[in-house]
Design a protein around this motif. Structure first.
Motif, PDB file in Angstrom:
ATOM      1  N   PRO A   1       0.779  -1.161  -0.066  1.00 29.33           N
ATOM      2  CA  PRO A   1       0.135   0.030  -0.128  1.00 29.33           C
ATOM      3  C   PRO A   1       0.912   1.062   0.004  1.00 29.33           C
ATOM      4  O   PRO A   1       1.959   1.332   0.539  1.00 29.33           O
ATOM      5  CB  PRO A   1      -0.971  -0.125   1.340  1.00 29.33           C
ATOM      6  CG  PRO A   1      -0.981  -1.692   1.366  1.00 29.33           C
ATOM      7  CD  PRO A   1       0.357  -2.191   1.140  1.00 29.33           C
ATOM      8  N   PRO A   2       0.524   2.441  -0.817  1.00 31.99           N
ATOM      9  CA  PRO A   2       1.333   3.551  -1.065  1.00 31.99           C
ATOM     10  C   PRO A   2       1.543   4.233   0.363  1.00 31.99           C
ATOM     11  O   PRO A   2       2.705   4.786   0.686  1.00 31.99           O
ATOM     12  CB  PRO A   2       0.516   4.382  -1.972  1.00 31.99           C
ATOM     13  CG  PRO A   2      -0.132   3.420  -2.711  1.00 31.99           C
ATOM     14  CD  PRO A   2      -0.589   2.204  -1.810  1.00 31.99           C
ATOM     15  N   ALA A   3       0.475   4.309   1.189  1.00 34.45           N
ATOM     16  CA  ALA A   3       0.613   4.895   2.672  1.00 34.45           C
ATOM     17  C   ALA A   3       1.560   4.182   3.435  1.00 34.45           C
ATOM     18  O   ALA A   3       2.382   5.099   4.332  1.00 34.45           O
ATOM     19  CB  ALA A   3      -0.839   4.824   3.356  1.00 34.45           C
ATOM     20  N   LEU A   4       1.921   2.881   3.398  1.00 34.04           N
ATOM     21  CA  LEU A   4       2.941   2.441   4.054  1.00 34.04           C
ATOM     22  C   LEU A   4       4.592   2.647   3.436  1.00 34.04           C
ATOM     23  O   LEU A   4       5.341   3.158   4.017  1.00 34.04           O
ATOM     24  CB  LEU A   4       2.910   0.881   4.116  1.00 34.04           C
ATOM     25  CG  LEU A   4       3.812   0.318   5.230  1.00 34.04           C
ATOM     26  CD1 LEU A   4       3.664   0.753   6.674  1.00 34.04           C
ATOM     27  CD2 LEU A   4       3.440  -1.256   5.025  1.00 34.04           C
ATOM     28  N   LEU A   5       4.452   2.852   1.973  1.00 34.64           N
ATOM     29  CA  LEU A   5       5.821   3.251   1.487  1.00 34.64           C
ATOM     30  C   LEU A   5       6.045   4.802   1.822  1.00 34.64           C
ATOM     31  O   LEU A   5       7.180   4.975   2.009  1.00 34.64           O
ATOM     32  CB  LEU A   5       5.650   3.101  -0.061  1.00 34.64           C
ATOM     33  CG  LEU A   5       5.857   1.939  -0.631  1.00 34.64           C
ATOM     34  CD1 LEU A   5       5.505   1.627  -2.169  1.00 34.64           C
ATOM     35  CD2 LEU A   5       7.355   1.449  -0.347  1.00 34.64           C
ATOM     36  N   THR A   6       4.813   5.707   1.964  1.00 31.60           N
ATOM     37  CA  THR A   6       5.240   6.856   2.313  1.00 31.60           C
ATOM     38  C   THR A   6       5.646   7.027   3.789  1.00 31.60           C
ATOM     39  O   THR A   6       6.492   7.857   3.928  1.00 31.60           O
ATOM     40  CB  THR A   6       3.923   7.583   2.171  1.00 31.60           C
ATOM     41  OG1 THR A   6       3.469   7.685   0.794  1.00 31.60           O
ATOM     42  CG2 THR A   6       4.050   9.302   2.422  1.00 31.60           C
ATOM     43  N   LEU A   7       5.148   6.253   4.519  1.00 32.69           N
ATOM     44  CA  LEU A   7       5.591   6.139   6.134  1.00 32.69           C
ATOM     45  C   LEU A   7       7.093   5.806   6.206  1.00 32.69           C
ATOM     46  O   LEU A   7       7.863   6.458   6.948  1.00 32.69           O
ATOM     47  CB  LEU A   7       4.792   5.342   6.911  1.00 32.69           C
ATOM     48  CG  LEU A   7       5.087   5.306   8.388  1.00 32.69           C
ATOM     49  CD1 LEU A   7       4.866   6.632   8.938  1.00 32.69           C
ATOM     50  CD2 LEU A   7       4.266   4.190   9.128  1.00 32.69           C
ATOM     51  N   CYS A   8       7.549   5.083   5.384  1.00 37.56           N
ATOM     52  CA  CYS A   8       9.106   4.518   5.470  1.00 37.56           C
ATOM     53  C   CYS A   8       9.769   5.621   4.767  1.00 37.56           C
ATOM     54  O   CYS A   8      11.026   5.562   5.604  1.00 37.56           O
ATOM     55  CB  CYS A   8       8.956   3.389   4.427  1.00 37.56           C
ATOM     56  SG  CYS A   8       8.345   1.748   4.991  1.00 37.56           S
ATOM     57  N   ASN A   9       9.622   6.289   4.036  1.00 40.14           N
ATOM     58  CA  ASN A   9      10.379   7.576   3.714  1.00 40.14           C
ATOM     59  C   ASN A   9      11.724   7.416   3.702  1.00 40.14           C
ATOM     60  O   ASN A   9      12.625   8.005   4.489  1.00 40.14           O
ATOM     61  CB  ASN A   9       9.862   8.844   4.748  1.00 40.14           C
ATOM     62  CG  ASN A   9      10.330  10.094   4.129  1.00 40.14           C
ATOM     63  OD1 ASN A   9      10.910  10.429   2.878  1.00 40.14           O
ATOM     64  ND2 ASN A   9      10.811  10.913   5.110  1.00 40.14           N
ATOM     65  N   PRO A  10      12.246   6.500   2.751  1.00 42.42           N
ATOM     66  CA  PRO A  10      13.879   6.265   3.037  1.00 42.42           C
ATOM     67  C   PRO A  10      14.650   7.446   2.972  1.00 42.42           C
ATOM     68  O   PRO A  10      14.499   8.514   1.936  1.00 42.42           O
ATOM     69  CB  PRO A  10      13.684   5.527   1.466  1.00 42.42           C
ATOM     70  CG  PRO A  10      12.776   5.723   0.480  1.00 42.42           C
ATOM     71  CD  PRO A  10      11.637   6.141   1.449  1.00 42.42           C
ATOM     72  N   PRO A  11      15.762   7.421   3.485  1.00 42.15           N
ATOM     73  CA  PRO A  11      16.631   8.530   3.361  1.00 42.15           C
ATOM     74  C   PRO A  11      17.245   8.866   2.043  1.00 42.15           C
ATOM     75  O   PRO A  11      17.641   7.991   1.397  1.00 42.15           O
ATOM     76  CB  PRO A  11      17.888   8.080   4.466  1.00 42.15           C
ATOM     77  CG  PRO A  11      17.209   7.150   5.305  1.00 42.15           C
ATOM     78  CD  PRO A  11      16.210   6.310   4.472  1.00 42.15           C
ATOM     79  N   GLN A  12      17.295  10.179   2.020  1.00 43.29           N
ATOM     80  CA  GLN A  12      18.169  10.667   0.515  1.00 43.29           C
ATOM     81  C   GLN A  12      19.409  10.478   0.476  1.00 43.29           C
ATOM     82  O   GLN A  12      20.070  10.213   1.683  1.00 43.29           O
ATOM     83  CB  GLN A  12      17.529  11.785   0.056  1.00 43.29           C
ATOM     84  CG  GLN A  12      16.038  11.766  -0.073  1.00 43.29           C
ATOM     85  CD  GLN A  12      15.465  11.058  -1.048  1.00 43.29           C
ATOM     86  OE1 GLN A  12      15.882  10.917  -2.095  1.00 43.29           O
ATOM     87  NE2 GLN A  12      14.420  10.263  -0.495  1.00 43.29           N
TER      88      GLN A  12
END
Length: 575
Positions: free
Chosen positions: A51-62
């Motif tokens: 789910p996109p909401a979970l991917l957004t929460l993960c917010n990988p470091p740049q």
């Protein structure tokens, strides 16, 4: 606790466990996590997208550098409002791997269970990372989702380079030559193989399948150990063992003031046979003239063998009175005969238990005891005098004689069955006159040893050396050693000349120039040399003692005795 058990506990506790691979692809989800994400079981939701909401929460470091970040928060998922905790590893803003725990947001008890589970999982990962052995895990399709730090040492690349990749692709890229994971997935069995890595290490890899409730492969856990160092140590160990065997042989050939010289081909053959028989407990019969060093050879065989640390006991059968030899060899019980010790006595065979007994001059053993010795060789047991219970022994038997045992058999003085049993391997030690190459080596050895013993600097002039080399040495090595010691002790000058040698040696040196004697000490010796030449040629042409006896006008037993004297005596023989 095993990872599989933790996952089951998490399901039972209502906690979702989610493992992400490269690009946020789901590598593993237990049933609770699958329900939160898609409201389906884990097996039914295997191909579902995250789910996109979970991917957004993960917010990988740049950023390009590999980085690790914590994941904390709540998110609305198809299965309800879910509290998420975990961690994510990313490179260039792309998820490389992530571990997430999911629980209902309103369940405070679940949060505590998540904390406890996270701690257990962190401990498990620390254990895996601290392991000297490599641990690598893939999902049921062969996609790598975990590898510990040991992987980098074995393959020379960071773990991030293999996370999310298929093992077959890694094999094609040269990371390793052979992959065990496809074999495990296909067979559903634990498999161990040898693997070669890109940086030249040899690995022993064991792949173990983890099956789901339907019996399908859910993941494969591979354990790998670097065998490169192990192989090197094994090779070094074998080299060390070879050196030990060489040193043991050298110590066996030079000990207790004795020395075995093997410059001649005949003595080289003797040494080769000695080395072979030393490794076993086979009975050995040493044959040769008096003074050739049969006792030295027997002791060397013992010291080169597995019983080297046990007792070596030499017994001269000729030196023990006939009426005492049975009691000495086999022992007796208390009161066995008049004059016996009250406490009884252990025999020499029993004293040599675990070691080697050397029966010298075996031809002097009385006929009555030969059957008893045969029982020892065949059954490893005997009866003491006055005893009714057999005594068992574990002892190696080596015998020696300078007598013609074949003639003694013909005269009913020696048992034929014992003769064959003792001579399982027969070693003929040639006399010194048949190996002149060894005489000079013996002279140098004994002279050096005697100079150290008596603190002298004696040496021979060339005329004396020539005389010693021309002499036939009827007393063999013993005569040579005794003469050299006599000369070192009695000659005043440091240089020992021809005039200091015994007259018989000087006379034989002069006789050696007579035509026809060809270096023999006497006419009898010259005739014996001619006879030896004829017998050897006859056996070369006709082969059997029957044919040789017919051609030379001898009895077959006489032809066989001459075979033993002139033909078999040239080297070693096995009977």
């Amino acid at each position: 606790m095993e990872t599989r058990t933790l996952m089951k506990l998490a399901d039972a506790a209502g906690i979702g466990i989610l493992i992400l691979g490269r690009d946020g692809c789901v590598s593993y989800a237990n049933n609770t996590a699958a329900y939160f994400l898609w409201q389906k079981s884990a097996s039914a939701a295997a191909q579902k997208a995250l789910p996109p909401a979970l991917l957004t929460l993960c917010n990988p470091p740049q950023g390009k550098a590999k980085a690790t970040a914590a994941v904390r928060g709540q998110v609305e998922l198809p299965g309800g409002t879910v509290s998420v905790r975990g961690g994510v590893v990313a490179s260039s803003g792309v998820i490389q791997e992530a571990f997430l725990c999911l629980a209902e947001a309103t369940d405070d008890a679940a949060k505590k269970r998540i904390d406890a589970l996270e701690e257990r999982l962190r401990t498990l990962e620390q254990i895996l990372q601290a392991s000297y052995d490599e641990v690598l895990a893939t999902d049921g399709n062969g996609i790598v989702f975990f590898a510990n730090h040991a992987f980098e040492t074995h393959y020379g690349v960071p773990v991030s380079d293999v996370i999310g990749r298929h093992v077959k692709d890694l094999e094609k890229d040269g990371f390793w030559e052979n992959s065990v994971t496809p074999m495990v997935i296909s067979s559903k069995q634990r498999i161990t193989i040898q693997q070669r890595t890109a940086i030249g290490k040899t690995m022993i890899v064991t792949g173990t399948p983890v099956l789901d409730s339907n019996g399908e492969v859910k993941m494969v856990v591979c354990n790998a150990r670097d065998a490169t160092e192990m192989n090197r140590l094994h090779s070094e160990l074998e080299k060390t063992k070879d050196l030990v065997r060489i040193y043991q042989k050298q110590l066996a050939l030079q000990s207790d003031g004795e020395f075995i010289v093997s410059r001649s081909a005949k003595m080289q053959a003797v040494l080769e046979t000695m080395e072979k028989v030393a490794r076993t407990d086979v009975t050995v019969l040493l044959r040769g003239e008096s003074g050739v060093g049969k006792d030295v050879v027997a002791r060397a065989i013992h010291k080169m063998g597995p019983r080297r640390d046990k007792l070596f006991l030499k017994v001269s059968c000729a030196s023990i009175p006939e009426h005492l030899i049975e009691a000495e060899l086999f022992g007796y019980k208390p009161g066995a005969f008049t004059g016996a010790q009250k406490q009884g006595k252990s025999g020499l065979l029993e004293i040599a238990q675990g070691g080697t007994i050397f029966l010298d001059e075996i031809g002097e053993l009385p006929m009555g005891l030969q059957a008893k010795l045969l029982q020892v060789l065949d059954e490893k047991q005997f009866l003491k005098l006055g005893d009714t219970k057999p005594t068992r022994v574990d002892v190696r038997v080596i015998t020696a004689t300078n007598r013609d045992l074949e003639s003694m058999i013909d005269q009913a003085l020696f048992r034929r069955d014992l003769y064959h049993r003792l001579g399982t391997v027969t070693i003929f030690i040639p006399p010194l006159r048949e190996r002149p190459e060894d005489v000079l080596a013996f002279i140098h050895y004994y002279l050096d040893s005697l100079n150290r013993k008596y603190q002298t600097q004696k040496r021979f002039d060339q005329q004396a050396i020539n005389a010693l080399l021309s002499y036939s040495w009827p007393g063999n090595v013993r005569e040579l050693a005794n003469l050299l010691e006599q000369l070192v002790v009695t000659v005043d000058d440091d240089v020992i000349g021809l005039c200091s040698l015994p007259p018989d040696i000087v006379v034989q040196t002069d006789n050696s120039a007579l035509p026809g004697l060809r270096g023999a000490a006497s006419l009898a010796e010259a005739l014996e040399s001619v006879e030896a030449t004829i017998v050897r040629e006859a056996y070369r042409r006709y082969g059997s003692s029957y044919q040789v006896a017919r051609v030379l006008g001898l009895s077959q037993s006489a032809a066989y005795r001459k075979y033993l004297k002139y033909v078999a005596g040239e080297g070693t023989g096995q009977r």
